[in-house]
Design a protein around this motif. Structure first.
Motif, PDB file in Angstrom:
ATOM      1  N   PHE A 213       0.850  -1.206   0.000  1.00  0.00           N
ATOM      2  CA  PHE A 213       0.000   0.000   0.000  1.00  0.00           C
ATOM      3  C   PHE A 213       0.879   1.247   0.000  1.00  0.00           C
ATOM      4  N   ARG A 214       0.571   2.178  -0.880  1.00  0.00           N
ATOM      5  CA  ARG A 214       1.294   3.457  -0.880  1.00  0.00           C
ATOM      6  C   ARG A 214       0.284   4.567  -1.140  1.00  0.00           C
ATOM      7  N   ASN A 215       0.367   5.605  -0.342  1.00  0.00           N
ATOM      8  CA  ASN A 215      -0.571   6.703  -0.513  1.00  0.00           C
ATOM      9  C   ASN A 215      -0.092   7.609  -1.649  1.00  0.00           C
ATOM     10  N   GLU A 216      -0.104   7.063  -2.862  1.00  0.00           N
ATOM     11  CA  GLU A 216       0.434   7.763  -4.036  1.00  0.00           C
ATOM     12  C   GLU A 216      -0.250   9.120  -4.220  1.00  0.00           C
ATOM     13  N   ILE A 217       0.530  10.131  -4.585  1.00  0.00           N
ATOM     14  CA  ILE A 217      -0.044  11.471  -4.794  1.00  0.00           C
ATOM     15  C   ILE A 217      -0.905  11.475  -6.059  1.00  0.00           C
ATOM     16  N   ILE A 223      -4.282   0.305 -14.229  1.00  0.00           N
ATOM     17  CA  ILE A 223      -3.698  -0.419 -13.097  1.00  0.00           C
ATOM     18  C   ILE A 223      -2.200  -0.156 -12.933  1.00  0.00           C
ATOM     19  N   PHE A 224      -1.655   0.829 -13.683  1.00  0.00           N
ATOM     20  CA  PHE A 224      -0.213   1.100 -13.602  1.00  0.00           C
ATOM     21  C   PHE A 224       0.180   1.609 -12.213  1.00  0.00           C
ATOM     22  N   ARG A 225      -0.545   2.600 -11.727  1.00  0.00           N
ATOM     23  CA  ARG A 225      -0.206   3.153 -10.410  1.00  0.00           C
ATOM     24  C   ARG A 225      -1.471   3.247  -9.563  1.00  0.00           C
ATOM     25  N   THR A 226      -1.529   2.432  -8.531  1.00  0.00           N
ATOM     26  CA  THR A 226      -2.685   2.433  -7.638  1.00  0.00           C
ATOM     27  C   THR A 226      -2.178   2.526  -6.206  1.00  0.00           C
ATOM     28  N   ARG A 227      -3.077   2.754  -5.277  1.00  0.00           N
ATOM     29  CA  ARG A 227      -2.632   2.902  -3.885  1.00  0.00           C
ATOM     30  C   ARG A 227      -2.532   1.546  -3.193  1.00  0.00           C
ATOM     31  N   GLU A 228      -3.206   0.573  -3.763  1.00  0.00           N
ATOM     32  CA  GLU A 228      -3.112  -0.799  -3.256  1.00  0.00           C
ATOM     33  C   GLU A 228      -2.667  -1.625  -4.455  1.00  0.00           C
ATOM     34  N   PHE A 229      -1.589  -2.378  -4.322  1.00  0.00           N
ATOM     35  CA  PHE A 229      -1.119  -3.161  -5.473  1.00  0.00           C
ATOM     36  C   PHE A 229      -0.438  -4.436  -4.979  1.00  0.00           C
ATOM     37  N   ASP A 230      -0.083  -5.298  -5.913  1.00  0.00           N
ATOM     38  CA  ASP A 230       0.505  -6.587  -5.547  1.00  0.00           C
ATOM     39  C   ASP A 230       1.935  -6.679  -6.041  1.00  0.00           C
ATOM     40  N   LEU A 231       2.761  -7.229  -5.191  1.00  0.00           N
ATOM     41  CA  LEU A 231       4.173  -7.405  -5.539  1.00  0.00           C
ATOM     42  C   LEU A 231       4.553  -8.875  -5.504  1.00  0.00           C
ATOM     43  N   MET A 232       5.552  -9.221  -6.294  1.00  0.00           N
ATOM     44  CA  MET A 232       6.161 -10.547  -6.206  1.00  0.00           C
ATOM     45  C   MET A 232       7.661 -10.251  -6.173  1.00  0.00           C
ATOM     46  N   LYS A 297       8.130   3.881 -18.812  1.00  0.00           N
ATOM     47  CA  LYS A 297       8.100   3.959 -17.344  1.00  0.00           C
ATOM     48  C   LYS A 297       8.446   2.604 -16.739  1.00  0.00           C
ATOM     49  N   GLU A 298       8.643   2.634 -15.399  1.00  0.00           N
ATOM     50  CA  GLU A 298       9.108   1.419 -14.714  1.00  0.00           C
ATOM     51  C   GLU A 298       8.101   0.268 -14.767  1.00  0.00           C
ATOM     52  N   LEU A 299       8.675  -0.912 -14.985  1.00  0.00           N
ATOM     53  CA  LEU A 299       7.882  -2.139 -14.907  1.00  0.00           C
ATOM     54  C   LEU A 299       8.360  -2.944 -13.691  1.00  0.00           C
ATOM     55  N   TYR A 300       9.658  -3.246 -13.651  1.00  0.00           N
ATOM     56  CA  TYR A 300      10.257  -3.992 -12.539  1.00  0.00           C
ATOM     57  C   TYR A 300      11.534  -3.280 -12.084  1.00  0.00           C
ATOM     58  N   PRO A 340      15.334  -8.828  -6.869  1.00  0.00           N
ATOM     59  CA  PRO A 340      14.508  -8.643  -8.063  1.00  0.00           C
ATOM     60  C   PRO A 340      13.062  -8.400  -7.633  1.00  0.00           C
ATOM     61  N   SER A 341      12.467  -7.339  -8.149  1.00  0.00           N
ATOM     62  CA  SER A 341      11.135  -6.944  -7.720  1.00  0.00           C
ATOM     63  C   SER A 341      10.194  -6.887  -8.935  1.00  0.00           C
ATOM     64  N   PHE A 342       9.104  -7.666  -8.869  1.00  0.00           N
ATOM     65  CA  PHE A 342       8.176  -7.776 -10.003  1.00  0.00           C
ATOM     66  C   PHE A 342       6.806  -7.238  -9.558  1.00  0.00           C
ATOM     67  N   GLY A 343       6.362  -6.150 -10.115  1.00  0.00           N
ATOM     68  CA  GLY A 343       5.017  -5.662  -9.806  1.00  0.00           C
ATOM     69  C   GLY A 343       4.006  -6.557 -10.532  1.00  0.00           C
ATOM     70  N   LEU A 344       3.060  -7.124  -9.763  1.00  0.00           N
ATOM     71  CA  LEU A 344       2.110  -8.049 -10.397  1.00  0.00           C
ATOM     72  C   LEU A 344       1.128  -7.304 -11.304  1.00  0.00           C
ATOM     73  N   ASN A 345       0.632  -6.149 -10.837  1.00  0.00           N
ATOM     74  CA  ASN A 345      -0.364  -5.432 -11.647  1.00  0.00           C
ATOM     75  C   ASN A 345       0.254  -4.894 -12.931  1.00  0.00           C
ATOM     76  N   ARG A 346       1.502  -4.441 -12.828  1.00  0.00           N
ATOM     77  CA  ARG A 346       2.163  -3.984 -14.062  1.00  0.00           C
ATOM     78  C   ARG A 346       2.476  -5.167 -14.983  1.00  0.00           C
ATOM     79  N   SER A 347       2.698  -6.350 -14.413  1.00  0.00           N
ATOM     80  CA  SER A 347       2.880  -7.561 -15.249  1.00  0.00           C
ATOM     81  C   SER A 347       1.596  -7.832 -16.024  1.00  0.00           C
TER      82      SER A 347
HETATM   83  P1  ATP Z   1       7.639   4.210  -9.412  1.00  0.00           P
HETATM   84  O1  ATP Z   1       8.932   4.923  -9.740  1.00  0.00           O
HETATM   85  O2  ATP Z   1       6.830   3.796 -10.619  1.00  0.00           O
HETATM   86  O3  ATP Z   1       6.828   4.892  -8.342  1.00  0.00           O
HETATM   87  P2  ATP Z   1       9.106   2.688  -7.509  1.00  0.00           P
HETATM   88  O4  ATP Z   1      10.505   2.862  -8.001  1.00  0.00           O
HETATM   89  O5  ATP Z   1       8.620   3.442  -6.356  1.00  0.00           O
HETATM   90  O6  ATP Z   1       8.076   2.824  -8.747  1.00  0.00           O
HETATM   91  P3  ATP Z   1       9.586   0.200  -6.264  1.00  0.00           P
HETATM   92  O7  ATP Z   1       9.577   0.769  -4.910  1.00  0.00           O
HETATM   93  O8  ATP Z   1      10.877  -0.247  -6.858  1.00  0.00           O
HETATM   94  O9  ATP Z   1       8.835   1.158  -7.285  1.00  0.00           O
HETATM   95  O10 ATP Z   1       8.503  -0.982  -6.298  1.00  0.00           O
HETATM   96  C1  ATP Z   1       8.733  -2.217  -6.930  1.00  0.00           C
HETATM   97  C2  ATP Z   1       7.711  -2.492  -8.025  1.00  0.00           C
HETATM   98  O11 ATP Z   1       6.397  -2.320  -7.515  1.00  0.00           O
HETATM   99  C3  ATP Z   1       7.774  -1.536  -9.212  1.00  0.00           C
HETATM  100  O12 ATP Z   1       8.757  -1.963 -10.122  1.00  0.00           O
HETATM  101  C4  ATP Z   1       6.376  -1.667  -9.774  1.00  0.00           C
HETATM  102  O13 ATP Z   1       6.260  -2.824 -10.582  1.00  0.00           O
HETATM  103  C5  ATP Z   1       5.525  -1.886  -8.546  1.00  0.00           C
HETATM  104  N1  ATP Z   1       4.853  -0.668  -8.074  1.00  0.00           N
HETATM  105  C6  ATP Z   1       5.387   0.326  -7.321  1.00  0.00           C
HETATM  106  N2  ATP Z   1       4.460   1.247  -7.022  1.00  0.00           N
HETATM  107  C7  ATP Z   1       3.299   0.828  -7.583  1.00  0.00           C
HETATM  108  C8  ATP Z   1       1.972   1.346  -7.610  1.00  0.00           C
HETATM  109  N3  ATP Z   1       1.653   2.456  -6.971  1.00  0.00           N
HETATM  110  N4  ATP Z   1       1.024   0.659  -8.297  1.00  0.00           N
HETATM  111  C9  ATP Z   1       1.325  -0.503  -8.928  1.00  0.00           C
HETATM  112  N5  ATP Z   1       2.562  -1.044  -8.923  1.00  0.00           N
HETATM  113  C10 ATP Z   1       3.548  -0.402  -8.264  1.00  0.00           C
END
Ligand code: ATP
Length: 475
Positions: A213-217, A223-232, A297-300, A340-347
């Motif tokens: 969870f991140r309180n994104e501005i 589904i690229f950037r959400t406040r609740e997301f899944d990581l692997m 933009k960032e994927l992993y 290695p960090s894989f964002g599930l929603n971005r996948s």
């Molecule tokens: P960004 O620069 O896009 O904010 P970040 O560098 O903060 O990403 P990390 O902290 O490295 O991201 O998080 C690891 C992974 O989690 C990212 O590579 C991405 O796949 C995913 N991720 C991060 N923030 C989000 C979000 N708000 N919504 C969906 N996926 C996210």
């Protein structure tokens, strides 16, 4: 041009709009809480999205945990002791720079808003100074006000992204806890437990999947950037002397995973993060970036984190997080880590964008076929059973066939509308094989199997169907 012309439009909002609309129309992804007007960029995964998500999670887990003797899994709590976030540095530094339009009070991320150039200068003393420049004529995207720093635009403030809540019935400062903003810390905090119980030796990894969870501005872009997301992700513990080769190894493995997910290598960029932009403890970080329709933009991410995390938790908690070299008992050290960090929603988003295809069928003026060309393992439905008519004489064959095949694969059963329309529906959700039961089936005990990509049809004996489909689906 053969008999089919590919007319997929790559890039631009066109592709994004088409994918978002298909996801809603076919039941992949719905706006969250939709009947109440939604909730700021939250999304729910529908029947097909839930299958797609599960396929990606399960394949990742099988590949990186179950099929490796050097990796073990962890399924940790979402809410941890707040001291964890003090030790990791999140409470002090997990910030994004926030700017506010003075006229309409819309808030933006200073480092991600067109027209704003935000930079951080790190001095040798460790002190950071932040700079913001506003390009002439930059306007607020919300109200159109022209921005002048300090006049119509507030100077940047550091905004902490941790999502707070309270544990227990009293909402007091003492009970404040945080939803985890990443899943890595649980793997560091459990390092000793895992080491003692699994008896692994270096190098080995601890892997985890789950929500963060991140309180994104500024959440957005579907589904690229959400406040609740899944990581692997996993923390791969090593002897520091091996960091360079281990880093290269995991970079190659991440590329292989992306290839298998169906991502075209031309759409990927492996960006070396500069020393100034890396965390102070990291000697190398690579951002895996993708050409989304809204930009690169960032994927992993792949980061060498040194011994920063274990060392910090050992200091703050008093726990002994050292590792003893089994060959040389006197050699005790804190392992280093490659992450290695894989964002599930971005996948999921890139799997959808890559799979989307449109082709015009020759000789048919109007006919455009939309087809999701998922790799077969990604496809939410593997086989559709389509009786040519609803008549009982076909249902008595088709229904038991569905019951049998659905024990082996995710199957769909559809007996409504014309067969052409049903094929198109399955193409649009990416089903690799359609099995049609027709009136000839009664006599010849065979069905027609249609391939999603080639649209070729083959007659297959029912008795051989599961072997035939298993062979095709695992190839
Ligand atoms: P960004 O620069 O896009 O904010 P970040 O560098 O903060 O990403 P990390 O902290 O490295 O991201 O998080 C690891 C992974 O989690 C990212 O590579 C991405 O796949 C995913 N991720 C991060 N923030 C989000 C979000 N708000 N919504 C969906 N996926 C996210």
């Amino acid at each position: 041009m053969t008999d089919k012309e590919n007319i997929k439009k790559t890039g631009g909002s066109d592709l994004m709009d088409k994918v978002v609309s298909l996801c809603k129309r076919r039941g992949f992804i719905f706006p969250g809480s939709e009947i109440y007007g939604g909730l700021q960029n939250s999304w729910d995964y529908g029947p097909l999205g839930a299958e797609l998500k599960k396929n990606i999670k399960d394949e990742w887990w099988n590949r990186f945990v179950r099929q490796r003797s050097d990796m073990v899994g962890l399924d940790a709590a979402l809410i941890m002791n707040p001291k964890v976030w003090e030790a990791s540095g999140h409470l002090a530094t997990f910030n994004d720079p926030l700017v506010e339009c003075k006229k309409c009070h819309a808030r933006y991320r200073a480092d991600q808003t067109p027209g704003l150039a935000y930079s951080v200068e790190k001095l040798s003393t460790g002190i950071e100074t932040k700079h913001l420049a506003v390009a002439q004529g930059t306007k607020c995207a919300s109200c159109g006000e022209i921005w002048f720093l300090g006049k119509t635009l507030e100077s940047p403030k550091q905004f902490n992204l941790m999502l707070k809540t309270f544990l227990g019935p009293a909402q007091e400062q003492a009970n404040t806890v945080y939803f985890r903003p990443e899943i890595a810390q649980a793997m560091f905090v459990n390092f000793k437990n895992v080491l003692d119980t699994s008896r692994k030796r270096l190098p080995f990894g601890i892997a985890s999947q789950g929500s963060a969870f991140r309180n994104e501005i500024t959440p957005g872009n579907f589904i690229f950037r959400t406040r609740e997301f899944d990581l692997m992700e996993f923390e791969y513990f090593i002897n520091p002397k091996d960091w360079e080769k281990t880093f290269e190894y995991w970079l190659t493995e991440m590329k292989r995973w992306l290839h298998d997910l169906g991502v075209t290598s031309e759409h990927l960029h492996f960006v070396e993060v500069s020393k100034e932009d890396r965390a102070h403890y990291s000697q190398r970080t690579v951002d895996v970036e993708y050409d989304y329709p809204f930009g690169q933009k960032e994927l992993y991410g792949l980061a060498y984190r040194g011994d920063f995390d274990l060392k910090s938790h050992a200091e703050k908690s008093g726990a002994d997080l050292t590792y003893t070299d089994p060959e040389d008992q006197k050699n005790k050290f804190i392992p280093h880590v490659i992450e290695p960090s894989f964002g599930l929603n971005r996948s999921i988003l890139v799997a959808l964008l890559e799979a989307y295809d449109e082709e015009k069928i020759a000789g048919d003026e109007e006919d455009v076929r939309v087809v999701m060309r998922f790799p077969k393992w990604v496809a939410p439905v593997k086989v559709a059973i389509l009786p040519l008519s609803k008549k009982d004489e076909l249902a008595v064959i088709a229904k038991p066939l569905y019951a049998h095949l659905s024990k082996l694969f995710v199957c769909d059963y559809d007996e409504t509308q014309s067969i052409g329309k049903r094929y198109r529906r399955q193409d649009e959700i990416g089903t690799p094989y359609c099995v049609t039961v027709d009136f000839e089936t009664i006599a010849d005990k065979s069905v027609t199997v249609r391939d999603r990509d080639t649209m070729k049809q083959e007659r297959v004996l029912i008795a051989e169907l599961d072997r035939y489909l298993s062979g095709k689906l695992t190839s």
